[in-house]
Design a protein around this motif. Structure first.
Motif, mmCIF file in Angstrom:
data_model
loop_
_atom_site.group_PDB
_atom_site.id
_atom_site.type_symbol
_atom_site.label_atom_id
_atom_site.label_comp_id
_atom_site.label_asym_id
_atom_site.label_seq_id
_atom_site.Cartn_x
_atom_site.Cartn_y
_atom_site.Cartn_z
ATOM 1 N N ARG A 375 -3.336 4.283 -6.130
ATOM 2 C CA ARG A 375 -4.507 4.025 -5.289
ATOM 3 C C ARG A 375 -4.468 4.788 -3.965
ATOM 4 N NH1 ARG A 375 -8.360 2.721 -5.164
ATOM 5 N NH2 ARG A 375 -8.842 0.578 -4.569
ATOM 6 N N PHE A 376 -3.314 5.421 -3.658
ATOM 7 C CA PHE A 376 -3.233 6.278 -2.473
ATOM 8 C C PHE A 376 -3.865 7.648 -2.713
ATOM 9 C CE2 PHE A 376 0.377 3.432 -1.316
ATOM 10 C CZ PHE A 376 -0.127 2.995 -0.092
ATOM 11 N N ASP A 378 -6.504 9.356 -2.472
ATOM 12 C CA ASP A 378 -7.774 9.149 -1.795
ATOM 13 C C ASP A 378 -7.720 9.910 -0.481
ATOM 14 O OD1 ASP A 378 -10.262 7.195 -1.231
ATOM 15 O OD2 ASP A 378 -9.003 7.256 0.554
ATOM 16 N N GLY A 380 -9.038 9.419 2.456
ATOM 17 C CA GLY A 380 -8.750 8.614 3.626
ATOM 18 C C GLY A 380 -7.300 8.195 3.688
ATOM 19 N N GLU A 381 -6.746 7.770 2.564
ATOM 20 C CA GLU A 381 -5.361 7.309 2.535
ATOM 21 C C GLU A 381 -4.375 8.448 2.763
ATOM 22 O OE1 GLU A 381 -4.290 4.244 2.429
ATOM 23 O OE2 GLU A 381 -6.308 3.418 2.307
ATOM 24 N N LEU A 382 -4.771 9.661 2.416
ATOM 25 C CA LEU A 382 -3.883 10.813 2.611
ATOM 26 C C LEU A 382 -4.106 11.503 3.953
ATOM 27 C CD1 LEU A 382 -3.971 12.366 -0.986
ATOM 28 C CD2 LEU A 382 -2.295 10.793 -0.016
#
Length: 424
Positions: A375-376, A378, A380-382
Motif C-alpha cells: 500500500r506504500f 503511492d 503521496g506515500e513515496l
C-alpha cells in the motif's frame, strides 16, 4: 452543464486547452502555487455542492449494480474531499521542476551544455470512477506547467463536473484561463475515440481504469500513451521471513482497501514456513471476509479452500479475494512473479539480506518493497505528493508519476560566439 457533441465542439475545447498551455508553461512558481491554494479553497467551499453531485452518482451506480470496489472508488466523503484539497496544497509546497537546469558540462571548444526541465504541453487523462483524479491530475499538471484535458467515466459525471467547477473558480481568481483544466462535458464514448486522434493538440495520454479501457486507448491512440495497467501485486513470504511482520504486511496489503491497484492479489509462501504461516494467515484473512483460492499444497494445509485456477493467478480482483500458492524456494517465487506479475508492485518479507537485494534487483516491477506493505506504492506515500498515476510502462516514466514525470528535458547551450566551422 449540457453535454457537448463530438467532433466540432470537442475540437474547440481541446484547441482552447492547447492555447492555455502556452500561458501555463510560462507562469511563475509563485503564480502556480497561489492558484493551487485557490483551487483547494474552492473545493472546500463547494463541499455541499460536490457531495450532493457525488451522492447522485453513487445512487445511480448502485442502481446499475456496480461492484462494491467501484462504488468505493467513486464515493466522496468530507474526509476524502479534505484530502483532495490537502493534496493540492501539498503539490504547491513541492519544488517546481520547470526551468531547472542540471548536469552542465563544458566541451573542449568552451560551450557549456546542460538540460532544462520543461512542461510536456497538453496531457489527456482518461479515467474511470475516481473523482479525486480530477483534482489530483489538474493540480499536478498545473504545477508542472501543463494544461490538461480530463475525460472522466460516466459513473462519476456529476461529481467530476462539480469538482471541475470549483477548480475553475480557483483558476479564475488568479487570472489563469480555465481552459487549462478542460473537463469534457460528455459521456459519449465516441469522444474518447475522437480525442485519441488529436495529436495536433495533445502531447501525452494517460488512461486510468479497467483493463478494457487501457487496451482500448493503447490500441487506438495516435498520441503517445503511458499505461496505468492493472496491479497484480504479490507478497512473497520467504523461509527467512519474520512471520509476524509478514502477517501485518498481508493484512494491510489485502484488506485495508481491496479495491485499489496497490492491494495484494496473490500470496506466495515458501514451503518451509507454509505450515506455520498459512493457518495464521487464513484465520486473520477470513475474519476480515477474505475468500482464499489456493494451489493443491495450500488446500492440503487449509481444508475447504477453493481450488485456484490459472486465471486466478492472472487476476486483479479488486475485492476481498486472494490467490495463494506454496512455492518450493526463492527462485520459484521469482519465476511466478515474472510469469503473472503486471510490472506494478511486488513485496518480499524476509530477514535474508542477500535475497532482499536479489528481489530488489531482479523483480521487474515499478515499485519493489522489502518488509513494507504494497500500500506504500503511492505517490503521496513515496514523497511525490499527489500522483497522476502509476506507470507500468518504462517510457518515459515507471512507477508513481509525480511532478518531474510530467516534464521532459531539453538541451540548453551557453556559448561565447563559438562556431562549429571557421567563419571567414
Amino acid at each position: 452543464m449540457t453535454e457537448t457533441t463530438v467532433t466540432t465542439d470537442l475540437e474547440t475545447l481541446v484547441r482552447a486547452c492547447r492555447d492555455a498551455a502556452r500561458q501555463v508553461a510560462n507562469l511563475s512558481t509563485a503564480a502556480k502555487d497561489r492558484a493551487l491554494h485557490a483551487m483547494a479553497d474552492e473545493l472546500l467551499a463547494a463541499e455541499v455542492e460536490i457531495l450532493a453531485a457525488n451522492a447522485r452518482d453513487v445512487d445511480a451506480a448502485r442502481a446499475r449494480g456496480l461492484s462494491d470496489a467501484m462504488i468505493d472508488r467513486l464515493t466522496l466523503t468530507p474526509e476524502r474531499l479534505a484530502g483532495m484539497a490537502r493534496a493540492l496544497r501539498e503539490v504547491a509546497s513541492f519544488n517546481d521542476p520547470v526551468g531547472e537546469i542540471t548536469a552542465m558540462w563544458r566541451r573542449p571548444n568552451g560551450i557549456e551544455v546542460g538540460y532544462m526541465r520543461i512542461p510536456l504541453g497538453v496531457i489527456a487523462m482518461i479515467y474511470e470512477a475516481r473523482p479525486n483524479v480530477t483534482s489530483d491530475a489538474a493540480g499536478l499538471c498545473l504545477k508542472a506547467g501543463n494544461a490538461v484535458v480530463l475525460r472522466g467515466g460516466s459513473e462519476a459525471f456529476h461529481s467530476n463536473q462539480a469538482v471541475a467547477a470549483a477548480l475553475h473558480r480557483g483558476l479564475a481568481r488568479e487570472g489563469i484561463p480555465t481552459a487549462a483544466i478542460t473537463l469534457l462535458p460528455t459521456t459519449d464514448r465516441a469522444a474518447i475515440a475522437e480525442l485519441l486522434t488529436m495529436n495536433r493538440y495533445i502531447d501525452l495520454v494517460i488512461p486510468r481504469g479497467g483493463e478494457g479501457l487501457i487496451r482500448y486507448v493503447d490500441e487506438h491512440s495516435r498520441i503517445p500513451v503511458i499505461k496505468h495497467y492493472k496491479g497484480v501485486c504479490h507478497l512473497y513470504v520467504d523461509d527467512a521471513a519474520d512471520l509476524d511482520v509478514a502477517l501485518r504486511l498481508l493484512i494491510d496489503g489485502k484488506t485495508s482497501r481491496p479495491g485499489v491497484c496497490n492491494a495484494l492479489e496473490t500470496l506466495l509462501v515458501h514451503e518451509a514456513v507454509a505450515g506455520a504461516f498459512l493457518p495464521r494467515a487464513a484465520d486473520a484473512l477470513r475474519a476480515r471476509g477474505v475468500e482464499l483460492r489456493g494451489c493443491p499444497r495450500t488446500q492440503a494445509l487449509l481444508p475447504g479452500v477453493t481450488p485456484a485456477t490459472e486465471d486466478d493467478y492472472h487476476a486483479e480482483y479488486l475485492a476481498l479475494i486472494l490467490a495463494v500458492r506454496v512455492v518450493p524456494d526463492f527462485e520459484a517465487a521469482l519465476d511466478h512473479i515474472a510469469r503473472y506479475g503486471s510490472n506494478h508492485t511486488e513485496v518480499i518479507a524476509t530477514t535474508h539480506l542477500g535475497r532482499a537485494r536479489r528481489f530488489l534487483r531482479e523483480v521487474d516491477a515499478s515499485v519493489v518493497l522489502v518488509n513494507a506493505s504494497s500500500r506504500f506504492s503511492d505517490g503521496g506515500e513515496l514523497g511525490l505528493g499527489a500522483e497522476i498515476g502509476i506507470s507500468t510502462t518504462k517510457l518515459h516514466a515507471y512507477g508513481p508519476m509525480g511532478l518531474e514525470a510530467l516534464t521532459t528535458r531539453k538541451f540548453v547551450v551557453m556559448g561565447e560566439g563559438q562556431t562549429r566551422h571557421p567563419v571567414t
